[in-house]
Scaffold this motif. Structure first.
Motif, PDB file in Angstrom:
ATOM      1  N   GLN A   1       0.830  -1.211   0.000  1.00  0.00           N
ATOM      2  CA  GLN A   1       0.000   0.000   0.000  1.00  0.00           C
ATOM      3  C   GLN A   1       0.863   1.260   0.000  1.00  0.00           C
ATOM      4  N   TRP A   2       1.937   1.234   0.763  1.00  0.00           N
ATOM      5  CA  TRP A   2       2.843   2.387   0.841  1.00  0.00           C
ATOM      6  C   TRP A   2       3.532   2.627  -0.505  1.00  0.00           C
ATOM      7  N   LEU A   3       3.914   1.543  -1.163  1.00  0.00           N
ATOM      8  CA  LEU A   3       4.521   1.655  -2.487  1.00  0.00           C
ATOM      9  C   LEU A   3       3.506   2.222  -3.488  1.00  0.00           C
ATOM     10  N   SER A   4       2.276   1.756  -3.414  1.00  0.00           N
ATOM     11  CA  SER A   4       1.230   2.244  -4.316  1.00  0.00           C
ATOM     12  C   SER A   4       1.027   3.735  -4.137  1.00  0.00           C
ATOM     13  N   LYS A   5       1.017   4.174  -2.898  1.00  0.00           N
ATOM     14  CA  LYS A   5       0.897   5.611  -2.624  1.00  0.00           C
ATOM     15  C   LYS A   5       2.076   6.363  -3.234  1.00  0.00           C
ATOM     16  N   GLY A   6       3.267   5.794  -3.114  1.00  0.00           N
ATOM     17  CA  GLY A   6       4.462   6.411  -3.676  1.00  0.00           C
ATOM     18  C   GLY A   6       4.382   6.564  -5.187  1.00  0.00           C
ATOM     19  N   PHE A   7       3.758   5.590  -5.856  1.00  0.00           N
ATOM     20  CA  PHE A   7       3.617   5.643  -7.309  1.00  0.00           C
ATOM     21  C   PHE A   7       2.687   6.780  -7.748  1.00  0.00           C
ATOM     22  N   GLY A   8       1.892   7.275  -6.839  1.00  0.00           N
ATOM     23  CA  GLY A   8       1.022   8.407  -7.160  1.00  0.00           C
ATOM     24  C   GLY A   8       1.736   9.726  -7.061  1.00  0.00           C
ATOM     25  N   PHE A   9       2.965   9.687  -6.505  1.00  0.00           N
ATOM     26  CA  PHE A   9       3.751  10.880  -6.240  1.00  0.00           C
ATOM     27  C   PHE A   9       2.861  11.883  -5.497  1.00  0.00           C
ATOM     28  N   LYS A  10       2.967  13.163  -5.725  1.00  0.00           N
ATOM     29  CA  LYS A  10       2.159  14.094  -4.927  1.00  0.00           C
ATOM     30  C   LYS A  10       0.725  14.210  -5.442  1.00  0.00           C
ATOM     31  N   VAL A  11       0.567  14.249  -6.757  1.00  0.00           N
ATOM     32  CA  VAL A  11      -0.745  14.592  -7.323  1.00  0.00           C
ATOM     33  C   VAL A  11      -1.812  13.515  -7.137  1.00  0.00           C
ATOM     34  N   ASN A  12      -1.396  12.239  -7.087  1.00  0.00           N
ATOM     35  CA  ASN A  12      -2.385  11.160  -6.982  1.00  0.00           C
ATOM     36  C   ASN A  12      -2.059  10.154  -5.876  1.00  0.00           C
ATOM     37  N   ALA A  13      -1.264  10.580  -4.910  1.00  0.00           N
ATOM     38  CA  ALA A  13      -0.825   9.669  -3.848  1.00  0.00           C
ATOM     39  C   ALA A  13      -1.996   9.064  -3.074  1.00  0.00           C
TER      40      ALA A  13
END
Length: 424
Positions: free
Chosen positions: A181-193
């Motif tokens: 889940q943390w990695l997925s959030k990271g893939f969103g960077f700031k705009v789609n985290a």
């Protein structure tokens, strides 16, 4: 412009005229031990030892700019302040009494602080520079700057790791699910985290790992993202839609994000959520054990080299579904991967180290930062202009925290660099 942090600094280092020191009631005062600075709730200094008049006291010292701040801060109704044996103020504008009606011995520092010290302090906190001590930075000792950089960096990492720990609790202390889940959030960077995190929460990693085809990973992630909830012309997104319909019913999945929540505007095409989800699907498909990948690597270079992030063929010439792109979409850029390692891997390592009480994971996080190139942004450029050599992500992350948590807030006396400049 006096701040309490400056008075803490003055008291801790005894930078005031102590000759014939008396309370505001005329009692002689001798400071045997200033006490230990308290960073938690309660009085400012604990375990102080003083002689007031003929009586020896052991207890806490509370410090305020004005004596009346005692009441503003609600100390008169707080049992934690019953053991205060001395009230140190810059200006004694009101008498303070204990709950038993007896006055608390008070020292007024106004007129006692060394003029040059006050002058140097005022010059820094009233400076209009974005980095208040920037013009004097080169005059400080290297060891002072480096120790403060590390202090700021550790504080930054601990704050970031708190978000990981919070997620860990939500996941019943499953590190694998938390890492996913943390990695997925990271893939969103700031705009789609936040949207990427919500998507990951909709489809547990154990469901993804039941499948052995990339198209199934994409169907699950794109489906729970809500981005398949429209009509398509292209064959591939219709294939994903059909696959997801079956998997959604099979696993009783629920979408936590809608199509319209995703941010496309303000993002570069390479950072569109469609591309990032496709890259995440590819990475998860290629790497089944995310947690061990990011915590048990042998050396930073090995992790950096292994971070190969591509996407399936459809996304080579699409940045949005159903619309062919004129330019070929390449794999994740080096700068994006560096960003991912800094903001995803490092906090995960720190959080795990704290959870296990193993300092080596914090060291591992530090070593990884030192192996990564520095970030270039308005803050790091500012430090560079003042002569700070920003050589790695270790430096840039520490300097970002130093700027945001100290410089902007004018917390110069809580900073080793500011303290050195004022006291020298």
């Amino acid at each position: 412009m006096i701040q309490e942090s400056f008075l803490h600094f003055v008291w801790q280092n005894q930078y005031y005229n102590k000759q014939n020191l008396t309370t505001t009631r005329g009692e002689s005062v001798s400071v045997n031990k200033t006490g230990t600075l308290n960073t938690l709730a309660g009085p400012d200094f604990k375990e102080a030892q003083l002689t007031i008049g003929a009586i020896h006291w052991a207890g806490s010292v509370e410090i305020h700019i004005k004596a009346s701040d005692w009441f503003k801060h609600g100390h008169s109704n707080d049992a934690n302040y019953e053991n205060v044996v001395l009230h140190v103020v810059y200006e004694n504008d009101k008498e303070v009494k204990r709950s038993d009606g007896l006055p608390i011995p008070t020292i007024e520092l106004k007129g006692l602080i060394k003029p040059k010290l006050l002058e140097r302090y005022t010059a820094i906190v009233t400076a209009e520079n974005k980095i208040p001590c920037g013009d004097q930075l080169k005059g400080t000792r290297v060891i002072t700057r480096l120790s403060m950089l590390e202090k700021a960096l550790v504080n930054r990492l601990k704050k970031k790791s708190e978000a990981v720990t919070s997620l860990l609790k939500e996941n019943n202390f499953s590190w694998e699910e938390t890492a996913y889940q943390w990695l997925s959030k990271g893939f969103g960077f700031k705009v789609n985290a936040d949207n990427m995190l919500a998507m990951a929460k909709s489809v547990p990693s154990k469901i993804l790992r039941k499948h052995d085809q990339l198209v199934q990973y994409e169907a699950l992630l794109f489906g729970t993202s809500g981005l398949l909830n429209i009509d398509f012309y292209d064959e591939y997104p219709n294939q994903l839609k059909k696959e997801y319909k079956y998997l959604k019913a099979k696993y009783n999945l629920v979408e936590n994000v809608s199509y319209n929540q995703w941010n496309f505007s303000g993002a570069r095409p390479s950072n569109f959520p469609t591309i990032r989800i496709a890259q995440l699907a590819f990475f998860l498909f290629e790497n089944q054990n995310i947690f061990s990948l990011f915590t048990e690597f042998k050396a930073p270079k090995i992790l950096i080299d292994d971070l190969h992030i591509e996407h399936s063929e459809y996304w080579n010439n699409h940045v949005v579904i159903d619309k062919q792109s004129k330019m070929k979409v390449s794999q994740m850029s080096k700068s994006a991967k560096v960003n991912l390692l800094i903001n995803t891997t490092v906090p995960l390592l720190v959080a795990y180290g704290q959870y296990q009480d193993k300092h080596e994971y914090l060291e591992k996080a530090m070593n990884l930062l030192m192996s990564l190139p520095q970030e270039t942004n308005s803050i790091t450029k500012l430090w560079s202009q003042h002569g700070w050599n920003v050589a790695s992500a270790f430096d840039s992350q520490g300097l970002i925290e130093l700027h945001n948590a100290y410089c902007i807030q004018k917390r110069c006396m809580s900073c080793n660099i500011g303290a050195e400049l004022v006291s020298r």
